[in-house]
Design a protein around this motif. Sequence first.
Motif, PDB file in Angstrom:
ATOM      1  N   ASP A  66      92.962 -70.701  36.229  1.00 37.75           N
ATOM      2  CA  ASP A  66      91.507 -70.764  36.105  1.00 37.75           C
ATOM      3  C   ASP A  66      91.067 -69.535  35.322  1.00 37.75           C
ATOM      4  OD1 ASP A  66      89.158 -72.329  36.948  1.00 37.75           O
ATOM      5  OD2 ASP A  66      88.554 -70.457  37.894  1.00 37.75           O
ATOM      6  N   ASN A  67      90.199 -69.723  34.323  1.00 38.77           N
ATOM      7  CA  ASN A  67      89.854 -68.627  33.422  1.00 38.77           C
ATOM      8  C   ASN A  67      88.367 -68.624  33.107  1.00 38.77           C
ATOM      9  OD1 ASN A  67      89.429 -67.762  30.334  1.00 38.77           O
ATOM     10  ND2 ASN A  67      91.140 -66.602  31.157  1.00 38.77           N
ATOM     11  N   GLN A  68      87.764 -67.430  33.074  1.00 36.69           N
ATOM     12  CA  GLN A  68      86.395 -67.245  32.613  1.00 36.69           C
ATOM     13  C   GLN A  68      86.411 -66.174  31.525  1.00 36.69           C
ATOM     14  OE1 GLN A  68      86.905 -66.345  36.186  1.00 36.69           O
ATOM     15  NE2 GLN A  68      87.136 -68.562  36.460  1.00 36.69           N
ATOM     16  N   ALA A  69      85.600 -66.374  30.489  1.00 38.50           N
ATOM     17  CA  ALA A  69      85.612 -65.424  29.372  1.00 38.50           C
ATOM     18  C   ALA A  69      84.223 -65.297  28.766  1.00 38.50           C
ATOM     19  CB  ALA A  69      86.616 -65.852  28.310  1.00 38.50           C
ATOM     20  N   PHE A  70      83.973 -64.120  28.191  1.00 38.47           N
ATOM     21  CA  PHE A  70      82.723 -63.811  27.501  1.00 38.47           C
ATOM     22  C   PHE A  70      83.064 -63.305  26.111  1.00 38.47           C
ATOM     23  CE2 PHE A  70      79.832 -60.513  26.040  1.00 38.47           C
ATOM     24  CZ  PHE A  70      78.591 -61.111  26.143  1.00 38.47           C
ATOM     25  N   TYR A  71      82.362 -63.826  25.100  1.00 32.34           N
ATOM     26  CA  TYR A  71      82.591 -63.416  23.720  1.00 32.34           C
ATOM     27  C   TYR A  71      81.256 -63.123  23.040  1.00 32.34           C
ATOM     28  CZ  TYR A  71      86.969 -65.892  24.691  1.00 32.34           C
ATOM     29  OH  TYR A  71      88.129 -66.325  25.260  1.00 32.34           O
ATOM     30  N   ALA A  72      81.211 -62.058  22.272  1.00 32.91           N
ATOM     31  CA  ALA A  72      80.015 -61.739  21.496  1.00 32.91           C
ATOM     32  C   ALA A  72      80.436 -61.013  20.227  1.00 32.91           C
ATOM     33  CB  ALA A  72      79.050 -60.875  22.307  1.00 32.91           C
ATOM     34  N   ASP A  73      79.837 -61.390  19.112  1.00 35.05           N
ATOM     35  CA  ASP A  73      80.072 -60.636  17.878  1.00 35.05           C
ATOM     36  C   ASP A  73      78.770 -60.544  17.103  1.00 35.05           C
ATOM     37  OD1 ASP A  73      80.471 -62.619  15.217  1.00 35.05           O
ATOM     38  OD2 ASP A  73      80.821 -63.614  17.141  1.00 35.05           O
ATOM     39  N   VAL A  74      78.617 -59.460  16.371  1.00 34.54           N
ATOM     40  CA  VAL A  74      77.370 -59.161  15.682  1.00 34.54           C
ATOM     41  C   VAL A  74      77.681 -58.514  14.337  1.00 34.54           C
ATOM     42  CG1 VAL A  74      77.170 -56.904  16.804  1.00 34.54           C
ATOM     43  CG2 VAL A  74      75.122 -58.013  15.905  1.00 34.54           C
ATOM     44  N   ARG A  75      76.849 -58.793  13.352  1.00 30.58           N
ATOM     45  CA  ARG A  75      77.040 -58.180  12.047  1.00 30.58           C
ATOM     46  C   ARG A  75      76.594 -56.726  12.083  1.00 30.58           C
ATOM     47  NH1 ARG A  75      75.103 -61.954   9.217  1.00 30.58           N
ATOM     48  NH2 ARG A  75      72.964 -61.221   8.896  1.00 30.58           N
ATOM     49  N   LEU A  76      77.353 -55.878  11.418  1.00 25.71           N
ATOM     50  CA  LEU A  76      77.055 -54.458  11.318  1.00 25.71           C
ATOM     51  C   LEU A  76      76.793 -54.149   9.854  1.00 25.71           C
ATOM     52  CD1 LEU A  76      76.989 -51.675  12.777  1.00 25.71           C
ATOM     53  CD2 LEU A  76      79.406 -51.432  12.166  1.00 25.71           C
ATOM     54  N   MET A  77      75.538 -53.831   9.539  1.00 23.09           N
ATOM     55  CA  MET A  77      75.112 -53.633   8.156  1.00 23.09           C
ATOM     56  C   MET A  77      75.392 -54.902   7.355  1.00 23.09           C
ATOM     57  SD  MET A  77      76.039 -49.595   7.585  1.00 23.09           S
ATOM     58  CE  MET A  77      77.744 -49.750   8.129  1.00 23.09           C
ATOM     59  N   ASN A  78      75.833 -54.796   6.110  1.00 22.27           N
ATOM     60  CA  ASN A  78      75.952 -55.988   5.269  1.00 22.27           C
ATOM     61  C   ASN A  78      77.340 -56.603   5.241  1.00 22.27           C
ATOM     62  OD1 ASN A  78      73.280 -56.157   4.353  1.00 22.27           O
ATOM     63  ND2 ASN A  78      73.639 -54.585   2.800  1.00 22.27           N
ATOM     64  N   GLN A  79      78.376 -55.797   5.419  1.00 19.29           N
ATOM     65  CA  GLN A  79      79.728 -56.306   5.186  1.00 19.29           C
ATOM     66  C   GLN A  79      80.687 -56.087   6.345  1.00 19.29           C
ATOM     67  OE1 GLN A  79      79.721 -54.585   0.766  1.00 19.29           O
ATOM     68  NE2 GLN A  79      81.511 -55.866   1.127  1.00 19.29           N
ATOM     69  N   SER A  80      80.211 -55.729   7.511  1.00 18.83           N
ATOM     70  CA  SER A  80      81.102 -55.471   8.647  1.00 18.83           C
ATOM     71  C   SER A  80      80.594 -56.177   9.893  1.00 18.83           C
ATOM     72  CB  SER A  80      81.215 -53.962   8.906  1.00 18.83           C
ATOM     73  OG  SER A  80      81.736 -53.276   7.785  1.00 18.83           O
ATOM     74  N   GLY A  81      81.416 -56.183  10.918  1.00 16.27           N
ATOM     75  CA  GLY A  81      81.034 -56.806  12.170  1.00 16.27           C
ATOM     76  C   GLY A  81      81.727 -56.159  13.345  1.00 16.27           C
ATOM     77  N   LEU A  82      81.092 -56.229  14.510  1.00 21.38           N
ATOM     78  CA  LEU A  82      81.659 -55.757  15.764  1.00 21.38           C
ATOM     79  C   LEU A  82      81.758 -56.927  16.733  1.00 21.38           C
ATOM     80  CD1 LEU A  82      79.749 -52.388  16.390  1.00 21.38           C
ATOM     81  CD2 LEU A  82      82.099 -52.670  15.553  1.00 21.38           C
ATOM     82  N   GLY A  83      82.760 -56.890  17.597  1.00 17.52           N
ATOM     83  CA  GLY A  83      82.931 -57.953  18.568  1.00 17.52           C
ATOM     84  C   GLY A  83      83.437 -57.428  19.894  1.00 17.52           C
ATOM     85  N   LEU A  84      83.093 -58.136  20.957  1.00 18.81           N
ATOM     86  CA  LEU A  84      83.541 -57.791  22.308  1.00 18.81           C
ATOM     87  C   LEU A  84      83.932 -59.072  23.033  1.00 18.81           C
ATOM     88  CD1 LEU A  84      83.783 -55.768  24.735  1.00 18.81           C
ATOM     89  CD2 LEU A  84      81.414 -56.384  25.285  1.00 18.81           C
ATOM     90  N   SER A  85      85.078 -59.034  23.711  1.00 24.32           N
ATOM     91  CA  SER A  85      85.476 -60.159  24.555  1.00 24.32           C
ATOM     92  C   SER A  85      85.983 -59.636  25.890  1.00 24.32           C
ATOM     93  CB  SER A  85      86.555 -61.009  23.876  1.00 24.32           C
ATOM     94  OG  SER A  85      87.732 -60.251  23.637  1.00 24.32           O
ATOM     95  N   LEU A  86      85.617 -60.343  26.958  1.00 25.65           N
ATOM     96  CA  LEU A  86      86.037 -60.030  28.321  1.00 25.65           C
ATOM     97  C   LEU A  86      86.630 -61.286  28.933  1.00 25.65           C
ATOM     98  CD1 LEU A  86      82.680 -58.360  29.453  1.00 25.65           C
ATOM     99  CD2 LEU A  86      84.672 -57.149  28.574  1.00 25.65           C
TER     100      LEU A  86
END
Length: 332
Positions: A66-86
């Motif tokens: 049984d698995n639960q997960a959270f994912y989020a990613d967002v653009r950083l300025m024009n050409q980069s991105g950050l992401g988080l997963s739990l």
Amino acid sequence: MKKIISYIVLFVTSFVSAQELNSPTWTQYLADNNFIISPTYAGIGDNLKIRVNGLTQWVGIKDAPDNQAFYADVRLMNQSGLGLSLYNDKNGNTRQKGFKLSFAHHIILDYRSKQYLSFGLSYNLNNFRLAIENFTTTEETPYIDTSITDDRSFSNHNFDVGILYRWNRFYLSLSGNNILEKKITPVMGDEPQHLMNLQGYLGYVYSPNNNVEIEPSLYYQYYQSDRRSLTDLNLKYRKYNRDGDYYWLGMSYRYLNDQFLNPLNIGPMAGVMKGGFYFAYSYQFTINELSSFNSGTHSITLGINILQGLSNCDCTIGNNYREHKYNRSNRY
């Protein structure tokens, strides 16, 4: 006898999977969340994409994964991105928790032909433990080993790397997860010291008209520890309305690469996006010795796309037709 053999297969498969310290990958990535597969997708598409996923494997079998997960990613300025997963994973008497912090950078190879290249890196922290609080005596196990006095937990620090190539609406992603070897004292028995698994993902978004997309894709995964590998063959159909909302239908076929005509599971999927809110469901029929004892694997995804904004770089535009149209028509 067949039932006993099936449960032995279940135990061995589950135990090996748990030791590899990986969040399980079924078809969650098809819920418009390619970031699950590779950090290179961080920052592509809507400015902030959030997905929450719940997965129950082999429903009907006691203590099944049984698995639960959270994912989020967002653009950083024009050409980069950050992401988080739990993620939080329960598999019998094993428990795993962990998170990934990801960074991606996107560049233009050729503007006219819409060729883009992305690089991604993730730092991973995973924790594994045995739930000894659940150890009880039974008729088959009349006593508990007194040498087990703690939860035998440990943590592992690791990294993922990836590269993504996009040409118009064709995409190819290659990534390596948990690239460092595990340097810990084994909990019990022989544990794999090589945690790395390699993943490949390719597909194409075909648009016969402005409102319809058809997307065939292939997902490949190889485990270094025991050299097993599997493949997903997927097909999605997406239909848009005038407001850019859409629904989609899909099908996935998963098999071990030495058993193409003997699939592990096969099943339908469906999802809908309405006003930035997202819902998807997938059901996978189990097609092996365990099929007589469970009703398949169920996965539900909830999400939201918010803070949508334009980037000055085409390299952050997603593969689907509507994202290309929206960005190009509103750029100037």
